[in-house]
Design an enzyme around this catalytic site. Structure first.
Site, PDB file in Angstrom:
ATOM      1  N   ASP A   1      59.840  67.502  53.581  1.00  0.00           N
ATOM      2  CA  ASP A   1      60.482  68.489  54.240  1.00  0.00           C
ATOM      3  C   ASP A   1      59.637  69.786  54.080  1.00  0.00           C
ATOM      4  O   ASP A   1      60.195  71.055  54.213  1.00  0.00           O
ATOM      5  CB  ASP A   1      61.920  68.632  53.606  1.00  0.00           C
ATOM      6  CG  ASP A   1      62.802  67.806  54.476  1.00  0.00           C
ATOM      7  OD1 ASP A   1      62.446  67.593  55.842  1.00  0.00           O
ATOM      8  OD2 ASP A   1      63.883  67.550  54.086  1.00  0.00           O
ATOM      9  N   SER A   2      58.546  69.891  53.520  1.00  0.00           N
ATOM     10  CA  SER A   2      57.661  70.972  53.112  1.00  0.00           C
ATOM     11  C   SER A   2      57.708  71.742  54.877  1.00  0.00           C
ATOM     12  O   SER A   2      57.338  71.142  55.693  1.00  0.00           O
ATOM     13  CB  SER A   2      56.286  70.688  52.759  1.00  0.00           C
ATOM     14  OG  SER A   2      56.568  70.410  51.523  1.00  0.00           O
ATOM     15  N   GLY A   3      58.138  73.244  54.739  1.00  0.00           N
ATOM     16  CA  GLY A   3      58.088  73.998  55.962  1.00  0.00           C
ATOM     17  C   GLY A   3      59.310  73.889  56.727  1.00  0.00           C
ATOM     18  O   GLY A   3      59.691  74.662  57.566  1.00  0.00           O
TER      19      GLY A   3
END
Length: 1532
Positions: free
Chosen positions: A277-279
């Protein structure tokens, strides 16, 4: 460390777990006690979580409410995050925020719908990143806090995003304290599509050599999204505080399994981001702005080991402003003409320099330009503005130096209220993006090969023809986001098949033009086609795609197998290329079809898997595969449209819009699931049109994790449909025309259809779902339609209401109308061989006279009047039917006072069983009958059976049933003729002759008054034979065919041997009973004649000697003469078709007409007629306790009704309520024997019966019981008690059942509490006072009642000597009553009582014998109240009671305790009459004689006495009378 692009089985978890502080905060971990589907729906704004929703409650898997997903805020719109990865959030039409360490994934994004939809290609909502715009691009990420702060970027797209409106970013800066203020930021929410995990104790997630304990892996990253709330507390560990970063949870804490479970349960949908889920975004609700804002992008987490903390990088306004400044060329101001001149990648608009793009690779070089004021922009050359866009804040015209000049850029933004006239083209394949609320008019010349996407505001297509008269505004137009409107100034502006409605759709305004679509391309329910031109109509024609009819025409391509056990040389053969466009592909002994957008080189599903993202398995044999592929392709060609036609009421100006369905073949199917509100016409000339609701959208269940029970018929492609969770749709048009063998249907969850419907030429109209109908569901993800014809479950069927159809129906030339679960409000005119069929859940409400050629019912309901009730009806309808069959219900509204009512007229043939339901207008009917169902012209009525629902109907004061003669069924009550002269009953032969000569009935609503009918109808209180018939009729209705046959045999005079053995036995038994009854009646008649003659002689003598008691007393009408009986009457044939069977055919011949010229006696004068009542008490024989048994004698029993006739005038007040003379009023019409004259109880309505029952119950409990118990108390006080004073209290409980010919059977429960004080004045004299309170609950026939009563009494008792005494008492009380039928009534009455008793006490050793006698007078006042529409007047009731009692006691001691067993018997001779007037008709009731037997025991200890006793009371009207009493007395 930076992330690599995620691939299946390509992420090495060990790398991330090797470092405790890793930047790969990518994914979601959720609780396991909440259905996973809820997290999925929340992330996609589906289910109950649609945008703006406020009911966000969440239940766990056990159905318990565990709170709200969000508290007191509307649901957020998650569409601003890209639909596939959820790592790029649109905060500006051209910019999206993410993190720079995920730059490998920041290149191409999709917004709106998911990829793979049939109607819209993936590239239509694709946006390419032209520059990532990394924050501090030269500063790499590290383990320190500063490294995390720089993990941020704001990517720029090649085009303005049209599918979604950007979300406003926070303007509160990067300080944490601001976001801790709940008065400003009350809620936080996140979304992500990373690796998906669920907490589950005892399992672990493993990749490589590393494990995450108590975690179950569900899916790899970027497959689907999960959303919810982060941990509650912000940065518990203060060491992690950094300006510009916001964290949730405790970084220093390492959660145990139990602690993690608690953390994930902080809120209803708390979840924890992990890998993938980075970003991804974090949103906050800003209460100052009352809106959701973008807060930050996910950059950091505490790892699998801790699971305790997560962090977002807050929006950086200064950075954003810097980027926008770089990308903007400036503002062009001033009115007039401005020329845009280019030199390579540089250009100028006046003095404003604008950088351009040279090619797609340097699109970011293009700058935005803003135009203010009003003017004209002239493009001297073709412009490639790259990612630069045009912003217009004034009215402008944009044109080229010639008609072929093109412009390419990010898009056009027109400010609200402004208009831009666009006269240039865009290059072939380029997509012009329109945003802004203003208007863009396309006004170029010739053919433009470019494309257009409308995201906001209005676009008018007004392209001009070139020299060759060619016109095309765009080669393709998309309408998306739900905010935009496309207006066509002519029908040739665009090929309609090249127009599509994308994510959330928008409006297409046909603007008075006609358009023909093969298929309306649409993604979801946001699509809308309207006509805002109120001067010119528009017609939308749908033809549909051609269907495949020959499966052998499908092409097959064989792909080289991966293995071949018999041929190993395939390893060395060259691989042949796989061609595109084949219908089937054969490989590994299986046949497959390629999905739309599928990859030819993708692996095919095996091992029992039916399909994957690219391929669908079609079968093992070519024949099977081709057939399945043909059905698959044809289903994809269903002309489905999920949008709405025209505007809802109040949302725009609706011009005339017509829909024409003209399929390319008769088998073509069209599905409409959105709704319509048309001012025009719907025509179906060829094909099959289905209107339907749609399932509530739910997110796909990719991992089969949902615990809810899904509808297996529609679960393909992981779709989630719940059979009882659908959305209703409404459709409205001026007319619906169906012809040429076409069909028009409405399925489940269509709530309303408003239109006049015409069907001709074998057309079929099916309205409302019925079992076996097709249920079709269109996928929002793929556009694929799945249909199923299986029966709905009861749960599904009960989840939606019947379809309401408002409009008239015209059927011609073999057309057919079928109603399923539907209610039609309108007229039907059926001509030719047209057919109308109603099913089990069907209703038809007539709005006018109707005519049907062939009507078939299946337990259906036809309401012959559309008025809401009989009171509001001002006209009545007739339905004419040529052929009637089946089983059903007809509902009538009538006005018997005016001889008006609805009517059914059957002309040619009739069969089946039909129940009639009747509701009459307020007011007392003055007609003795009314025609309802006329089948007199039908030759064969042997299979036609008509009955009255519930066997009766209450009309005013009376209860009516039906009578059928010569095919005419009419309402009937024998008492309705009372008060008018009645002709003698004709003989059966004469009756038959008169019926044969009966005049033809008119077809209108005005119904001629029928002739007298003398046969009494069956009733609920009939004898056992009638009750058996009624039960048989009820069973026949359920079993339908068996019922019809049974009724047929019961009525038909020429019965054949085909009757069932049970029915034959029943008829024979009835015949035997009838014969016995005839013989008994003949003997009884002769005896009665002699008895009556003797009685008349005695009565004449008595009246001659009697003196009038009042000056104004009126003469009493003598009793009617006895009827004359003859056995010949029982042998004569009866041509009546009454359903009461053989007993109803027993019609005795009457001696002479009933004399009717009598005068009434005021009820109050009855109080002075004790002598007359004593004569009546001895005049008649006691009646059998079974009121249902049929008696052969006239109803002269003292239980019998006193009156059911109508007074000529209403009494002036309650005390003047009149009662008809005794027996004269009782007899219905002619003075008939008991077999034909129904008792008053059977003839009165529910309201009348309830009033009579309540009056009788009040008389018994208030006047009789209270006095009886006071008399007992006085009698049981000994002389020894006179020497002392005492106080006492008693509690008595009663349970009673009443039955009489005056009212229907009812039961009563009553509790009575008495408190008294006795005082000794001397050794011979006692006085005392008693306060009585009682509460009664009555259960009447279809009604209930409640009484509360309070009375005070004083008494005195004087001993003449040791044995004899005399006692007297007097009292007054108040009664409050409540009566409940379908309406309520409350009223009050008062009571007075007085009594005198003489008694003697005989003592023999320890025995005591106390005989007593007395007289008592009791009176209950009158009452006047309204019960619904009926006015009820209850006369005062006076009862004179003669009592005789005998008490027996034996006294003995047990130590200091004296025991005294008690036995007593009492007889009460009651003389009293009461009257009830309902709607002008008077009815009487009487108090009867009663016996009471009691047994009990008295326990005396010192000065305390405890009495316990029980009693049984018997009387003619008292079936079961039991009571129990406890009494305690203290002497002092």
């Amino acid at each position: 460390m930076k992330a690599k692009r995620f691939k299946i089985n390509a992420i090495s978890l060990s790398i991330f777990l090797a470092y405790a502080l890793t930047p790969y905060s990518e994914a979601a971990l959720v609780r396991d006690d909440v259905d996973y589907q809820i997290f999925r729906d929340f992330a996609e704004n589906k289910g109950k979580f649609f945008v703006g929703a406020t009911d966000l409650s969440v239940k766990n898997k056990r159905g318990q409410n565990i709170g709200n997903a969000l508290s007191n805020v509307p649901m957020i719109d998650f569409s601003v995050a890209d639909v596939n990865k959820r790592i790029a959030t649109v905060v500006d039409p051209q910019y999206a925020v993410s993190v720079k360490h995920a730059k490998a994934e920041v290149h191409t994004f999709y917004y709106g719908q998911y990829n793979g939809h049939n109607d819209v290609a993936d590239k239509e909502n694709e946006y390419r990143v032209v520059e990532q715009n990394n924050y501090e691009p030269h500063k790499a990420w590290g383990a320190s806090n500063l490294g995390r702060l720089e993990d941020y970027n704001m990517a720029r797209f090649n085009k303005f995003v049209t599918e979604v409106a950007p979300i406003a970013p926070t303007d509160a800066g990067g300080g944490l304290d601001t976001y801790k203020d709940k008065n400003r930021f009350s809620s936080f929410v996140r979304i992500g599509a990373g690796r998906q995990l669920v907490y589950e104790k005892g399992v672990y997630h493993q990749e490589g050599n590393e494990k995450g304990y108590d975690l179950r892996d569900l899916s790899q990253a970027y497959r689907y999204a999960i959303a919810g709330t982060p941990y509650k507390d912000i940065n518990i560990d203060q060491t992690m505080n950094t300006e510009g970063l916001i964290g949730f949870g405790n970084h220093n804490k390492q959660y145990s399994a139990e602690e993690l479970k608690q953390a994930l349960s902080q809120d209803a949908l708390t979840n924890y981001g992990v890998l993938g889920d980075s970003g991804s975004p974090l949103f906050a609700f800003d209460k100052q702005k009352n809106q959701w804002v973008f807060l930050g992008t996910y950059d950091y987490w505490a790892g699998y080991g801790k699971k305790s903390w997560q962090e977002w990088n807050i929006y950086k306004k200064e950075f954003a402003d810097k980027i926008k400044q770089h990308d903007n060329a400036g503002t062009v101001k001033g009115n007039g003409e401005h020329h845009w001149k280019t030199t390579g990648t540089n250009s100028h608009i006046g003095s404003t320099a604008v950088r351009l793009a040279n090619n797609e690779g340097d699109a970011n070089n293009g700058q935005n330009v803003t135009f203010e004021d009003n003017g004209t922009l002239v493009l001297n050359q073709n412009i490639n503005q790259g990612a630069g866009g045009l912003f217009f804040k004034g009215d402008y015209t944009v044109k080229g130096a010639n008609n072929d000049i093109t412009w390419l850029g990010a898009g056009i933004d027109v400010a609200d209220g402004k208009k831009v006239v666009w006269q240039v083209k865009n290059p072939n394949g380029d997509r012009l993006a329109k945003i802004g609320k203003g208007t863009l008019e396309i006004n170029g010349t010739g053919v433009n090969q470019g494309q257009l996407k409308v995201g906001d505001g209005t676009v008018i297509l007004n392209q001009k023809a070139d020299a060759d008269k060619k016109v095309q505004a765009f080669s393709q137009v998309g309408i998306v986001s739900g905010r935009g409107t496309l207006v066509l100034n002519s029908s040739n502006q665009i090929n309609p098949d090249n127009l599509y409605f994308g994510f959330r759709g928008g409006r297409l305004d046909a603007n008075g033009n006609d358009l023909t679509f093969e298929h309306i391309r649409n993604v979801d329910e946001g699509a809308r086609i309207v006509n805002h031109n109120t001067d010119h109509a528009s017609t939308i024609t749908l033809t549909g795609k051609s269907l495949i009819t020959n499966p052998n025409s499908l092409s097959v391509h064989s792909i080289q197998n991966d293995y071949d056990e018999d041929d190993y040389s395939y390893y060395y053969r060259p691989r042949r290329p796989i061609p595109q466009g084949k219908d089937l592909y054969y490989k590994n002994y299986r046949y497959y079809a390629l999905k739309s957008g599928g990859r030819l080189n993708a692996p095919m599903p095996e091992n029992g898997v039916a399909e994957n993202n690219d391929w669908i398995f079609m079968g093992y044999t070519q024949e099977e595969a081709r057939k399945n592929a043909m059905n698959h392709k044809n289903n994809r060609r269903i002309g489905d449209f999920g949008g709405f036609f025209d505007e809802e009421n109040g949302k725009g100006h609706n011009g005339a819009l017509n829909l024409n369905f003209n399929g390319k073949s008769a088998q073509k199917r069209f599905l409409l699931t959105g709704g319509a509100n048309l001012n025009g016409k719907i025509s179906v000339t060829q094909g099959n049109v289905l209107l339907s609701g749609r399932p509530t959208p739910h997110a796909r269940d990719f991992v089969n994790k949902s615990s809810a029970r899904k509808d297996a018929h529609f679960s393909k492609n992981n779709e989630v449909v719940f059979e009882d969770d659908w959305i209703n749709r409404t459709f409205k048009a001026a007319e619906i025309a169906v012809n040429q063998s076409a069909s028009f249907s409405s399925g489940r969850n269509v709530s309303d259809i408003t239109a006049n419907i015409t069907a001709t030429d074998n057309a079929k109209v099916n309205l409302g779902y019925k079992n076996g109908d097709e249920v079709c569901v269109r996928s929002d993800y793929t556009g694929y339609v799945t249909c199923n014809t299986g029966n709905l479950s009861d749960k599904a069927l009960n989840s939606f209401d019947a379809t309401r159809i408002n409009g008239n129906v015209n059927l011609n030339q073999n057309a057919a109308l079928v109603l399923g679960k539907a209610a039609l409000w309108g007229k039907i005119q059926g001509q030719g061989n047209s057919r109308v069929s109603l099913n089990q859940h069907s209703k038809w409400h007539l709005t006018g006279d109707s005519q049907v050629h062939n009507l078939s019912l299946a337990d259906s309901h036809i309401h012959l009047n559309n008025a809401s009730d009989a009171q509001s009806a001002n006209k009545y309808h007739t339905i004419k039917i040529n052929h009637l069959s089946g089983n059903g219900h007809f509902h009538y509204l009538t006005d018997l006072a005016k001889n008006l009512g609805d009517k059914v007229l059957v002309k040619e043939s009739a069969s089946g069983h039909y129940q009639l339901h009747v509701q009459n207008k307020t007011g007392e009917p003055n007609q003795e009958g009314l025609d309802l169902f006329d089948a007199s012209s039908v030759q064969d009525r042997s299979r036609l059976f008509v009955s009255l629902a519930n066997h009766y109907v209450d009309l005013g004061a009376l209860r009516y049933t039906i009578k059928t003669e010569n095919g005419i069924t009419r309402l009937y009550n024998p008492y309705a003729g009372n008060g008018r002269p009645v002709k003698p009953a004709p003989s059966p032969a004469a009756n038959t002759a008169s019926q044969a000569q009966k005049a033809t009935q008119t077809d209108g609503a005005q119904i001629a008054k029928p002739q007298n009918i003398v046969v009494a109808p069956p009733s609920p209180q009939a004898n056992q034979a009638e009750e058996a018939l009624r039960q048989q009729a009820k069973a026949e209705q359920v079993k339908r065919q068996q019922a019809a046959e049974a009724e047929k045999v019961a009525r038909q005079k020429d019965e054949e041997a085909k009757r069932k053995a049970a029915e034959i036995a029943r008829q024979q038994e009835e015949a035997r009973k009838a014969a016995e009854l005839a013989a008994k009646q003949k003997a009884e008649a002769e005896r009665k004649a002699r008895e009556l003659a003797r009685q008349k002689a005695e009565e004449a003598s008595h009246q001659a000697n009697a003196k009038p008691k009042r000056r104004r007393r009126r003469a009493i009408l003598p009793r009617p003469p006895a009827p004359v009986f003859s056995l010949d009457d029982y042998d004569a044939k009866d041509n009546s078709e009454s359903s009461i069977g053989n007993l109803a055919r027993v019609i005795p011949r009457m001696g002479r007409e009933l004399i009717n010229d009598y005068e009434e006696i005021p009820l109050e004068e009855l109080e002075d007629e004790a002598e007359e009542e004593r004569r009546q008490a001895t005049q008649f024989h006691s009646k059998s306790r079974n009121r249902r048994a049929i008696s052969s004698e006239p109803s002269s029993d003292e239980d019998a009704s006193e009156s059911v006739s109508t007074s000529d005038k209403h009494p002036q007040d309650n005390t003047e309520l009149h009662e008809k003379v005794e027996t004269a009023g009782l007899q219905p019409r002619a003075a008939q024997p008991r077999t034909q004259a129904a008792a008053q109880a059977d003839a009165v309505s529910t309201n009348t019966n309830s009033a009579l029952s309540d009056a009788m119950a009040s008389t018994q409990s208030i006047l009789l019981d209270t006095g009886a118990y006071l008399t007992r108390h006085i009698a049981q006080k000994s002389r020894a008690d006179a020497e002392k004073n005492s106080v006492w209290m008693s509690n008595t409980g009663y349970g009673r059942d009443y039955a009489s010919a005056q009212y229907r059977r009812f039961s009563s429960k009553r509790t009575q509490t008495q408190i008294g004080i006795d005082r000794s004045l001397s050794e011979n004299m006692q006085i005392g006072g008693v306060l009585t309170y009682s509460d009664s609950q009555h259960t009447f026939d279809q009604a209930g009642g409640k009484n509360t009563f309070v009375q005070a009494n004083l008494y005195g008792k004087y001993y003449l000597n040791d044995a004899w005494y005399v006692a007297g008492d007097i009292g007054a009380g108040s009664l409050r009553s409540r009566l409940q039928t379908q309406q309520k009534a409350n009223f009050n009455r008062t009571s007075i009582q007085t009594g005198l008793t003489l008694g003697n006490t005989l003592k023999i050793n320890q025995f005591e014998i106390v005989p007593s006698a007395g007289i008592r007078y009791s009176r209950l006042s009158s009452a006047d109240y309204k019960l619904g529409d009926d006015s009820v007047k209850v006369s005062s009731m006076a009862v004179k009671t003669l009592t005789a009692g005998l008490d027996f006691a034996y006294r003995f001691k047990v130590g200091n305790l004296t025991v005294k067993p008690l036995l007593s018997a009492a007889y009460f001779a009651n003389y009293g009459k009461g009257g009830v007037n309902v709607g002008g008709k008077s009815f009487a009731y009487k108090a009867d004689n009663q016996q009471q037997y009691s047994a009990g025991v008295a326990l005396l200890y010192r000065n305390v006495t405890l009495n316990v006793n029980g009693s049984i009371t018997k009387g003619k009207q008292l079936e079961k009378q039991k009571s129990g009493q406890i009494k305690i007395q203290i002497r002092f």
